[in-house]
Design an enzyme around this catalytic site. Structure first.
Site, mmCIF file in Angstrom:
data_model
loop_
_atom_site.group_PDB
_atom_site.id
_atom_site.type_symbol
_atom_site.label_atom_id
_atom_site.label_comp_id
_atom_site.label_asym_id
_atom_site.label_seq_id
_atom_site.Cartn_x
_atom_site.Cartn_y
_atom_site.Cartn_z
ATOM 1 N N TYR A 136 0.864 -1.176 0.000
ATOM 2 C CA TYR A 136 0.000 0.000 0.000
ATOM 3 C C TYR A 136 0.903 1.228 0.000
ATOM 4 O O TYR A 136 1.586 1.516 0.982
ATOM 5 C CB TYR A 136 -0.922 0.015 1.221
ATOM 6 C CG TYR A 136 -1.931 1.144 1.178
ATOM 7 C CD1 TYR A 136 -3.143 0.988 0.526
ATOM 8 C CD2 TYR A 136 -1.661 2.374 1.767
ATOM 9 C CE1 TYR A 136 -4.071 2.019 0.462
ATOM 10 C CE2 TYR A 136 -2.575 3.418 1.709
ATOM 11 C CZ TYR A 136 -3.779 3.225 1.059
ATOM 12 O OH TYR A 136 -4.689 4.264 1.000
ATOM 13 N N TYR A 196 -9.941 -2.778 5.838
ATOM 14 C CA TYR A 196 -9.226 -1.557 6.218
ATOM 15 C C TYR A 196 -9.119 -1.396 7.740
ATOM 16 O O TYR A 196 -8.386 -0.534 8.218
ATOM 17 C CB TYR A 196 -9.957 -0.316 5.679
ATOM 18 C CG TYR A 196 -10.080 -0.206 4.186
ATOM 19 C CD1 TYR A 196 -9.388 -1.049 3.320
ATOM 20 C CD2 TYR A 196 -10.884 0.770 3.620
ATOM 21 C CE1 TYR A 196 -9.513 -0.930 1.950
ATOM 22 C CE2 TYR A 196 -11.015 0.901 2.243
ATOM 23 C CZ TYR A 196 -10.322 0.041 1.413
ATOM 24 O OH TYR A 196 -10.452 0.171 0.051
#
Length: 475
Positions: free
Chosen positions: A344, A447
């Site tokens: 990420y 998340y």
């Protein structure tokens, strides 16, 4: 996979629709020229581009008695109507194209029932040569002509602009949704005030394996870099995560209350909400870390303990989802359990900078969900603002910014990876598969959203994961 094997699978897919192999062959050869031998675009969505091009050929033969089609596509300069490629600047390009005319299960068994009169986009014939390319293709082309009955297709051959080891394509219908506007980056970049100090001098001997050579995973006794994972490397010789390590990480993700947490004496998150009278720290999960070998180590770049830093090797594609989730990411190949997919990547901000960035916005902007790098916050009594970091991929990031959220049972998991810094104010967030993932399956990760946190910088997040374990009870 060899070219012969890929061709065999393409013919197998078209035979299932009753398409004669001798008629498919010139169409396939033509598309390979248009796509610069990029098989991924041909294989995408169950060979939709190949099937569409075949029916386009049949339509052209019937409409203009082969005026624009010479030698069963072999010498044609005309592009199939539903094929339209957009480059990263949004210009039409005649050199690589694809299509997407989705057939229902009933239509797949009856090719003749497809309404070939549903137009789309085509490029002016004079803008392409008999080989599918000309000198003019290096310049911006004319705007494609669009039929009102059907929307054309956005295709970007490589959103990474050559920065990754593999090309990552983007496919989506052209409608009200515009192409995402962001700067693709392979590595994280500091926005402004974030404290990220990277230097060889800060890496002590106990934090590296300077005496190693070759591949650290090939030796009988793991080197110093395996101390972080209990004296055993996190990776197997095949490059996947060890099952025991992966299971422990998944357990932490799915049941954080059953694992240890640390509590800041002066929590940066609570301090941000109320600087003068902050509430007590809500706790931060003590995450498992992977420690990879780095430049001060004696091993080479092909060492089995250097997975994340070598970058993306999986074939991925960004696509427009049909479930209202916007853009998403799918894999174009089968991925075994424990496979590294991508990191990420985003801008490294302090939490204060993120808060101020969102205050300056109008409230109508679309954001990616920021990631707080809090895996080791409790190791110090007081964490300075410049050391309380997060990643924001709204304006700058990589393919991971398109991966959608899924509560609890996502097929990816994020794991902290220590590479070039001995401390944990900054680390890499790597995404690995939690199970075997089939080709064309959408990739998702949890998340870690607290849907009850009304003070989070991104307040308008509405979960569309459709998981049976969805935590967004307000939806």
């Amino acid at each position: 996979m060899s070219v012969r094997e890929r061709a065999r699978k393409a013919f197998q897919a078209t035979r299932a629709l009753g398409l004669p192999g001798q008629e498919v062959t010139p169409v396939l050869e033509h598309l390979l020229k248009l796509f610069n031998n990029n098989w991924d675009l041909i294989e995408s969505e169950d060979y939709r581009a190949l099937i569409d091009a075949y029916f386009e050929l049949k339509e052209n033969k019937g409409e203009d008695n082969r005026k624009n089609v010479v030698g069963d596509y072999g010498e044609s300069s005309r592009l199939p109507k539903r094929l339209c490629l957009q480059d990263s600047e949004g210009q039409a390009s005649p050199t690589k194209c694809s299509a997407r005319q989705i057939l229902s299960p009933e239509e797949r068994g009856k090719p003749s029932s497809v309404n070939l009169q549903q137009g789309a986009t085509f490029l002016n014939k004079k803008d392409s040569s008999s080989s599918g390319c000309s000198n003019s293709c290096k310049k911006p082309q004319q705007q494609p002509v669009t039929c009102e009955k059907n929307r054309p297709l956005h295709i970007i051959n490589d959103i990474t602009k050559g920065t990754e080891n593999v090309k990552i394509s983007l496919v989506g219908d052209i409608g009200k949704q515009e192409l995402p506007k962001f700067t693709y980056m392979r590595d994280n970049i500091i926005y402004q005030d974030a404290y990220v100090h990277i230097s060889l001098a800060r890496v002590a001997d106990e934090d590296c394996c300077s005496g190693c050579s070759g591949d650290c995973l090939s030796v009988s006794i793991p080197c110093a870099c395996a101390h972080e994972t209990g004296g055993e490397f996190a990776y197997t010789t095949d490059g996947q995560l060890r099952d025991k390590f992966l299971k422990a990480c998944i357990s932490m993700k799915q049941d954080p209350e059953g694992h240890d947490s640390v509590y800041c004496q002066d929590c940066p998150l609570e301090r941000l909400k109320n600087e003068y009278k902050p509430e007590k720290c809500k706790g931060h999960l003590v995450r498992k870390f992977i420690k990879e070998c780095w430049r001060k180590c004696g091993c080479n770049m092909q060492c089995g303990n250097r997975v994340v830093q070598r970058g993306i090797t999986c074939k991925l594609q960004v696509f427009w989802t049909r479930e209202g989730k916007g853009w998403g990411v799918k894999t174009l190949q089968d991925l075994p359990k424990g496979t590294f997919v991508c990191e990420y990547v985003g801008e490294i901000l302090t939490n204060t900078e993120l808060f101020e960035r969102n205050l300056k916005g109008s409230g109508n902007e679309k954001h990616t969900y920021p990631v707080t790098l809090d895996a080791d916050w409790g190791s110090e009594r007081v964490l300075k603002d410049e050391e309380a970091l997060c990643l924001d991929a709204t304006f700058c990031g990589n393919v991971a910014r398109f991966i959608n959220h899924r509560c609890f049972d996502a097929n990816l998991i994020d794991i902290p990876v220590e590479v070039e810094t001995p401390d944990r104010h900054y680390y890499h967030l790597a995404l690995f598969t939690t199970r075997d993932v089939r080709a064309s399956e959408e990739l998702t990760w949890d998340y870690g959203i607290d849907f009850n946190d009304d003070e989070h910088p991104i307040k308008a997040f509405k979960c569309c994961c459709r998981s049976a374990f969805c935590r967004d009870v307000k939806r």
